[in-house]
Design an enzyme around this catalytic site. Structure first.
Site, PDB file in Angstrom:
ATOM      1  N   SER A  91       0.612  -1.205   0.089  1.00 35.36           N
ATOM      2  CA  SER A  91      -0.108  -0.252   0.006  1.00 35.36           C
ATOM      3  C   SER A  91       0.875   1.296  -0.003  1.00 35.36           C
ATOM      4  O   SER A  91       1.936   1.209   0.529  1.00 35.36           O
ATOM      5  CB  SER A  91      -0.683   0.057   1.244  1.00 35.36           C
ATOM      6  OG  SER A  91      -1.574   1.028   1.237  1.00 35.36           O
ATOM      7  N   CYS A  92       0.390   2.296  -0.929  1.00 35.69           N
ATOM      8  CA  CYS A  92       1.302   3.674  -0.820  1.00 35.69           C
ATOM      9  C   CYS A  92       0.246   4.777  -0.597  1.00 35.69           C
ATOM     10  O   CYS A  92      -0.924   4.564  -0.873  1.00 35.69           O
ATOM     11  CB  CYS A  92       1.971   3.805  -1.748  1.00 35.69           C
ATOM     12  SG  CYS A  92       1.151   3.608  -3.458  1.00 35.69           S
ATOM     13  N   PRO A  93       0.695   5.895  -0.290  1.00 35.18           N
ATOM     14  CA  PRO A  93      -0.183   7.070  -0.217  1.00 35.18           C
ATOM     15  C   PRO A  93      -1.426   7.360  -1.132  1.00 35.18           C
ATOM     16  O   PRO A  93      -2.502   7.435  -1.103  1.00 35.18           O
ATOM     17  CB  PRO A  93       0.744   8.494   0.152  1.00 35.18           C
ATOM     18  CG  PRO A  93       1.860   7.753   0.466  1.00 35.18           C
ATOM     19  CD  PRO A  93       1.995   6.121  -0.108  1.00 35.18           C
ATOM     20  N   GLY A 131      -1.539   5.320  -3.918  1.00 38.35           N
ATOM     21  CA  GLY A 131      -2.124   4.134  -4.404  1.00 38.35           C
ATOM     22  C   GLY A 131      -2.325   3.912  -5.935  1.00 38.35           C
ATOM     23  O   GLY A 131      -3.214   3.427  -6.339  1.00 38.35           O
ATOM     24  N   THR A 190       2.181   0.621  -5.081  1.00 37.43           N
ATOM     25  CA  THR A 190       1.408  -0.449  -4.353  1.00 37.43           C
ATOM     26  C   THR A 190       1.500  -1.667  -5.318  1.00 37.43           C
ATOM     27  O   THR A 190       1.825  -2.735  -4.922  1.00 37.43           O
ATOM     28  CB  THR A 190      -0.006  -0.058  -4.421  1.00 37.43           C
ATOM     29  OG1 THR A 190      -0.106   1.077  -3.416  1.00 37.43           O
ATOM     30  CG2 THR A 190      -0.820  -1.154  -3.677  1.00 37.43           C
TER      31      THR A 190
END
Lengths: 462, 149
Positions: free
Chosen positions: A9-11, A13, A17
């Protein structure tokens, strides 16, 4: 073959990700490790890990720059890194995870009740799809209007029950704010935001117009819900069907969609849907108003049990939405029953952890303390961690308690004008009628819940 | 949903002029502005820098993927740029970056767009894919590499 489950997951998205997921999968292939990667990106959760996956996994990798809940990985060795680490060197991560698992270490899992409850809530939010999601979007936008309206109306009664009839008085002003403004907006807002949830911004106008019509022709909140869905799907359909030349496309959202969709929804509401729904609504209202004690108790039982059945899930929300909708028709009994019944599950569980300590784990006894607070705040979800640990015994117990509370509240003829707030709205004058009996209903349900738990839950060893 | 709905030859720049991180981000955003993908250049630059502040999008392997989600973006799009010399982008592996993908999406985006971007991102992990982008002779060749994902 070893199995690893992972979450990326990443900020934003959008990119990391998925790169991390690909990188882990590729490395897994190379190293002959079975790999399943759940991506939590802007599309939502994809390739979701099942309980089975997690059970079978030897270790867990969380590669995320956002908060990923670790609760479901209890007892597993977890490697937690930034998303970029998985992109750059997935093989090292896999080795690290397998070595950690080999050494038999487990990671501490947070057992804090609040975080469990909020995780559960956000998980449910993500899972909401289709019609239920749209309805809940509408309801959540409507609630502030109900709160503002309900409390303003209640305040106007401070000056006497008929004080608002005197024009020019403060009571009349409060009634004007709550009754003829806030409550008048309830159904249009509900319909507008159901449509918004379906068709985005272009849905709002036809939805609100349809909701306003539902209101004015007496089709009430049922009509509003129908208007909202109609408006949403019709707008969506028009958006897809009407093809304009490129240079005229700017006219779609500003001219064509709102006008056509509102026209179609409006005409349908007035000629086709309005009249029968108005009939149903009138029937429902007069049945609810003229209900015998036996029927009132029955309705209370059903609403109460629904509130506890899934603690904030669709069944709970169905009972809740029904009761909130009726506030607009000046029917306050079901609202009281539903709020009381939503308070007793956490309260009953909290009481049981105090009285019957030998039937709960140390963790559960700890979790009992915040459960008191969630109970009095009408956060039924506070019961979820207990129910998740032992659903077969806990759910019937809390349903019994809630059903009894709901039935008592209806039997005593308690009415509630605020849609939320737990005990904190009760001291406001006239928000609740028959306060004493209301408290009695809540206490009775709490005690019944605790006793049920005493009966059905076995003693724990040690 | 096809790749060419996001990117076309006008959104590809084979030789980026910038030599540092901030100017390459601006140079890429300029491409978006020229093609009328975005309505407010400054806002997009601000958003992109904010994202970099949270953690570099230089993911290593010579690739950087700055991205922006904003209301100032009209439609989902990707701009591709290449630097022959390489640019110090503060990447995870501390090596210079050669391939740049600027991804812009509006706040409200359709899942299918996002899924395609996800697919593009997944491909960047593969050596073959990166190498063919590095070796591509012109915009046309880049497009054909991208269209085959």
């Amino acid at each position: 073959m070893k199995k690893i489950v992972a979450v990326t997951s990443c900020p934003t998205g959008i990119a990391h990700t998925y790169m991390a997921s690909e990188s882990l999968e590729e490395a897994g292939k190379k190293m002959d490790v079975q790999m399943k990667v759940e991506t939590q990106g802007s599309v939502g959760v994809e390739n979701e890990l099942t309980d089975q996956d997690i059970k079978e996994a030897d270790a867990v990798i969380i590669a995320a720059d956002t908060n990923v809940s670790k609760d479901r990985f209890g007892g597993k060795y977890i490697v937690e890194v930034a998303v970029a680490d998985a992109i750059n060197d997935a093989e090292a991560l896999i080795n690290q995870a397998l070595e950690g698992a080999e050494s038999g270490k487990e990671s501490e899992v947070d057992s804090n009740l609040y975080s469990q409850v909020s995780d559960e809530k956000s998980k449910r939010k993500e899972k909401r799809t289709g019609a239920y999601k749209h309805l809940m979007t509408g309801v959540s936008f409507m609630l502030p209007f109900v709160v503002a309206g309900g409390l303003s109306i209640a305040l106007s009664f401070v000056f006497g029950i008929n004080a608002a009839e005197q024009e020019g008085t403060l009571a009349a002003a409060l009634m004007q704010i709550g009754g003829s403004s806030a409550f008048a907006l309830m159904v249009p807002i509900l319909a507008g935001y159901i449509a918004f949830s379906i068709a985005d911004r272009p849905g709002i106008a036809p939805g609100m117009i349809g909701g306003m019509l539902a209101s004015s022709i007496g089709a009430g909140f049922l009509g509003g819900i129908i208007a909202g869905f109609l408006a949403g799907y019709i707008t969506q359909w028009l958006k897809k069907t009407i093809k304009l030349p490129e240079n005229l496309q700017g006219l779609m959202p500003i001219l064509i969609l709102p006008f056509l969709a509102s026209l179609i929804v409006g005409l349908l509401m007035i000629y086709l849907i309005g009249p029968p729904v108005e009939g149903i609504m009138n029937g429902l209202e007069s049945w609810l108003q003229g209900m015998t004690d036996a029927n009132a108790v029955l309705l209370g039982l059903i609403l109460g049990a629904m509130m506890a059945f899934d603690m904030g899930g669709p069944v709970n929300k169905a009972a809740y939405t029904f009761s909130v909708g009726l506030l607009g028709s000046e029917i306050y009994g079901p609202m009281a029953a539903v709020m009381a019944a939503g308070m007793t599950p956490p309260l009953g569980l909290a009481l049981a952890t105090v009285l019957f300590k030998n039937r709960f784990t140390r963790q559960e006894i700890e979790a009992g303390k915040p459960a008191w607070f969630m109970g009095i705040s009408f956060i039924t979800e506070g019961a979820i961690p207990f129910a998740a640990a032992d659903p077969i015994r806990v759910i019937p117990s809390i349903m019994t308690g809630s059903a009894i509370t709901g039935a008592l509240s209806m039997l005593f003829g308690v009415g509630l004008r605020a849609p939320h707030g737990g005990i904190f709205v009760l001291p406001i004058p006239n928000v609740v009628s028959n306060l004493g009996f209301y408290a009695l209903a809540i206490i009775a349900g709490t005690i019944v819940t605790a006793l049920m738990l005493r009966i059905v839950k076995p003693k724990l060893e040690e | 949903m096809e790749v060419n709905e996001f990117i076309n030859q006008n959104l590809i720049k084979m030789n980026l002029k910038s030599e540092d991180k901030e100017s390459v981000i601006k140079e890429m955003i300029e491409i978006m502005a020229e093609n009328e993908i975005i309505t407010d250049k400054d806002e997009v630059i601000k958003k992109a820098m904010e994202r970099e502040a949270k953690g570099t999008t230089g993911v290593g392997k010579g690739v950087a993927i700055p991205h922006v989600k904003s209301d100032a973006v009209k439609k989902p799009a990707v701009a591709f740029g290449r630097s022959k010399k390489g640019i110090d982008y503060g990447s995870m592996d501390e090596k210079p970056s050669y391939l740049f993908f600027l991804i812009t999406v509006p706040e409200e985006s359709h899942d299918e767009h996002l899924k395609l971007l996800a697919k593009l991102s997944r491909n960047l992990i593969h050596d073959d894919f990166r190498n063919s982008l590095l070796e591509a002779k012109d915009e046309e060749e880049v497009m054909s590499v991208l269209e085959n994902i």
